[in-house]
Every structure is written in C-alpha cells, then in structure tokens.
Motif scaffolding. Sequence first.
Motif, PDB file in Angstrom:
ATOM      1  N   MET A   1       0.746  -1.134  -0.173  1.00 56.41           N
ATOM      2  CA  MET A   1       0.211   0.090  -0.002  1.00 56.41           C
ATOM      3  C   MET A   1       0.790   1.300  -0.059  1.00 56.41           C
ATOM      4  O   MET A   1       1.979   1.259   0.650  1.00 56.41           O
ATOM      5  N   GLY A   2       0.414   2.190  -0.699  1.00 63.24           N
ATOM      6  CA  GLY A   2       0.937   3.677  -0.672  1.00 63.24           C
ATOM      7  C   GLY A   2       2.700   3.503  -1.143  1.00 63.24           C
ATOM      8  O   GLY A   2       2.690   3.008  -2.144  1.00 63.24           O
ATOM      9  N   GLN A   3       3.384   4.213  -0.292  1.00 60.84           N
ATOM     10  CA  GLN A   3       4.703   4.266  -0.843  1.00 60.84           C
ATOM     11  C   GLN A   3       5.314   2.853  -0.720  1.00 60.84           C
ATOM     12  O   GLN A   3       6.575   2.593  -0.992  1.00 60.84           O
ATOM     13  N   ASN A   4       4.988   1.873  -0.037  1.00 58.93           N
ATOM     14  CA  ASN A   4       5.349   0.605   0.067  1.00 58.93           C
ATOM     15  C   ASN A   4       4.864  -0.122  -1.278  1.00 58.93           C
ATOM     16  O   ASN A   4       5.498  -1.225  -1.499  1.00 58.93           O
ATOM     17  N   MET A   5       4.371   0.527  -2.199  1.00 52.77           N
ATOM     18  CA  MET A   5       4.023  -0.391  -3.244  1.00 52.77           C
ATOM     19  C   MET A   5       5.340   0.306  -4.477  1.00 52.77           C
ATOM     20  O   MET A   5       5.552   1.196  -4.819  1.00 52.77           O
ATOM     21  N   SER A   6       5.789  -0.904  -4.960  1.00 56.31           N
ATOM     22  CA  SER A   6       6.974  -0.743  -5.881  1.00 56.31           C
ATOM     23  C   SER A   6       6.883  -2.037  -6.818  1.00 56.31           C
ATOM     24  O   SER A   6       6.474  -3.269  -6.303  1.00 56.31           O
ATOM     25  N   ILE A   7       7.761  -2.138  -7.704  1.00 55.45           N
ATOM     26  CA  ILE A   7       7.908  -3.076  -8.471  1.00 55.45           C
ATOM     27  C   ILE A   7       8.667  -4.442  -7.872  1.00 55.45           C
ATOM     28  O   ILE A   7       7.846  -5.541  -7.895  1.00 55.45           O
ATOM     29  N   PRO A   8       9.637  -4.116  -6.879  1.00 63.42           N
ATOM     30  CA  PRO A   8      10.171  -5.175  -6.196  1.00 63.42           C
ATOM     31  C   PRO A   8       9.129  -5.734  -5.248  1.00 63.42           C
ATOM     32  O   PRO A   8       9.019  -6.790  -4.790  1.00 63.42           O
ATOM     33  N   SER A   9       8.378  -4.826  -4.534  1.00 64.09           N
ATOM     34  CA  SER A   9       7.597  -5.047  -3.345  1.00 64.09           C
ATOM     35  C   SER A   9       6.271  -6.248  -3.981  1.00 64.09           C
ATOM     36  O   SER A   9       5.866  -6.974  -3.654  1.00 64.09           O
ATOM     37  N   LEU A  10       5.895  -5.588  -5.357  1.00 70.30           N
ATOM     38  CA  LEU A  10       4.747  -6.382  -5.945  1.00 70.30           C
ATOM     39  C   LEU A  10       5.417  -7.763  -6.463  1.00 70.30           C
ATOM     40  O   LEU A  10       4.656  -8.778  -6.324  1.00 70.30           O
ATOM     41  N   HIS A  11       6.796  -7.759  -6.838  1.00 74.98           N
ATOM     42  CA  HIS A  11       7.276  -9.119  -7.376  1.00 74.98           C
ATOM     43  C   HIS A  11       7.297 -10.282  -6.170  1.00 74.98           C
ATOM     44  O   HIS A  11       7.094 -11.247  -6.271  1.00 74.98           O
ATOM     45  N   ARG A  12       7.729  -9.385  -4.873  1.00 72.58           N
ATOM     46  CA  ARG A  12       7.674 -10.264  -3.542  1.00 72.58           C
ATOM     47  C   ARG A  12       6.412 -10.793  -3.317  1.00 72.58           C
ATOM     48  O   ARG A  12       6.257 -11.872  -3.045  1.00 72.58           O
ATOM     49  N   ALA A  13       5.357 -10.043  -3.351  1.00 76.37           N
ATOM     50  CA  ALA A  13       3.934 -10.333  -3.020  1.00 76.37           C
ATOM     51  C   ALA A  13       3.532 -11.399  -3.968  1.00 76.37           C
ATOM     52  O   ALA A  13       3.089 -12.555  -3.291  1.00 76.37           O
ATOM     53  N   LEU A  14       3.646 -11.248  -5.261  1.00 77.83           N
ATOM     54  CA  LEU A  14       3.509 -12.392  -6.384  1.00 77.83           C
ATOM     55  C   LEU A  14       4.159 -13.550  -5.908  1.00 77.83           C
ATOM     56  O   LEU A  14       3.493 -14.780  -6.018  1.00 77.83           O
TER      57      LEU A  14
END
Length: 327
Positions: free
Chosen positions: A229-242
Amino acid sequence: MMNVNLSPVCRQQRPAIMPQPRMMLVVTGDDFGYCPRRNQGIVDCFQAGGISNVSLLVNGSAAKQAADLAKRHNIPIGLHANLSEGIPVCQSLQQSSTLINQHGFFHGKMGFRQALKRGEVSMKQVELELRAQVGLFVELNGHLPEHMDGHQHVHVLPEVREVFAKVVSDLRIPYTRVPVEPGLYSCPWMPAHLHKFYKQVEKDALDAIPVFRRHGIRWPDVYLGLTTMGQNMSIPSLHRALSYALAADPSSSTSSSVQGSHQPVVTAELMVHPGYPSHPKEGGCGEGPDDFSQSADRQHELSVLKDPSVLALYCQERVQLCAFRDL
C-alpha cells in the motif's frame, strides 16, 4: 488452456499464444466513488491495464459518477460495504442509530471497532445498512455486485461477519475478500502501529473463514495488498508479493475457490488504491476527504500500477489479470 471468459482488460493484454497461466489475478481498485479525482485515476489505471476490477463506495460523494464510468468503460464492479466512514445510506439510520456518533457520521475505522467491542452496535441495524447499500448499488449499476467486501475490512469483524455473510448469501453475491496475506510478517519496513492493526485484521479474517464457508461464499486462494500500500508499492514489493502468492497451496484451509478439486492455477486478489489526490473539501463520504485520499500515495500507486515493467512482470510470471467473474 483454461476455459475462462476473460474480462476486456485480460483480452487486451493477452498475446496470440499464451502459455498456461500460473495465476489468475484480480487487481481491485478500492474506494471507487470517493471523489472525482479518485474515479478518474481508477479509470486511467484500468485503461492502462493496471487494474481489472473496482469496488464501489455507494455512500461516496462521487458514487453515481463512478457507476456511470464503470458502465461506459465496461469495468467489472463490486460493492465496498462501508460501516465506518461517512453517512449511512439507510435513511432510518441517519438520525438516530448505534452506527453513528453525535454528529450523524459513522464512528470511524477504530471508533467502530471500539463500539463493537463494547457491545454498542446493533446487528439488526448493521443488516439494514448493508442491505440498503446493496440496494443503492443495484439502483446505480442496474445489477447486483459481482463481489462484496468491506471498507477498512469491517466485513470480517466479530458479529458483523455473521450478518455480512447472511446478506451476501441471501442475495447470491458470489465472492468476498478474506484479508490474510502470505509474507505479511516478514516486512521490517512496516510501522509498528500498522503491523499491530494488520495482525488484528488477519485474526478477524481467519475467524471469518468458517462463517463464510458455512454460507457458501467464495474468495480467491490468496489475498495481497497490505504489504504493497502507498509508498510501499514498488515493482520489487509487487514481485515479492506475487512470489509468496505463487508459492501458496490452493488447497490450504484459507481458500474457498478449490471446493474440493485441484485448481491448475492459483487465484488471487490484489487490493490497491490508485487515484489522483483528492482536493481538500472535495469528496469523501459526507465528511470530506481523509488524509489517506489527499496524500501523494494515491498517485504513487497509480504510477506504479501503470508502469510497463509491472505488466512485463505479470507476463514473466505468467499472471493473467481478470475479474471475479472469470475465476
């Protein structure tokens, strides 16, 4: 190849020859209807392929505009049931009820939880309000919601979850959200107060699972969104979540989409909040926009979700965006 009826955004992104997807992912833009700038950002995100589904706040100040935009752009839409922010939809609850404070507004995210814990919230009034919100959704959109979740996760709270499940089951709304996110506790950047709140959300969601199951309600195998969420959204964080989601076992006890048979792919929902920041005094659910909606985080999420690198990531990981109706 799976036999699924892909939503327009999925058909748009799908190459001529696509390998078997590893994941069917519903990317839901929450708080549709909150304000015109949120609406426009969500539509822009949908058209860019960044989201595939929206969740409508029917007591939002721009709810009618949002419903009209969903029709115009053929955006799959569900109901973001709201018991914590703004004014009730049910007129009989607007003057005097356990759902509102002395100013006539809902008690707020934490205020509602505290009132519930003190036993001060009437479940009969909760049911009246939920049914009124579904009724207004139908009036605005011309059909029942394709899914129904809770603004600020109120739908999984004690007692509320029983009423929520009854309403959803009675009206045959097929899907809901169960906010239990894999990898939630391996995020050292998360502030302590958010960690504590999310831990409680997860506990409530786990307790809601048997209730939702008993009422025959479905939800995807995996939920994502708290860690991005918010500033925690990034391509690396989305990749990690996926990565966490792709490693999930669809037959685990938190999933309802398997229904006793083996699913060839993981199904998941990613909760997001894209938009352009609300102008002061424009929007909200009766009290004006909150800090969350006015912050730059909204546009940050929009920018990340529209980034071609995110769409490339989906392709690389064989993630197919879809709507709830495609699951």
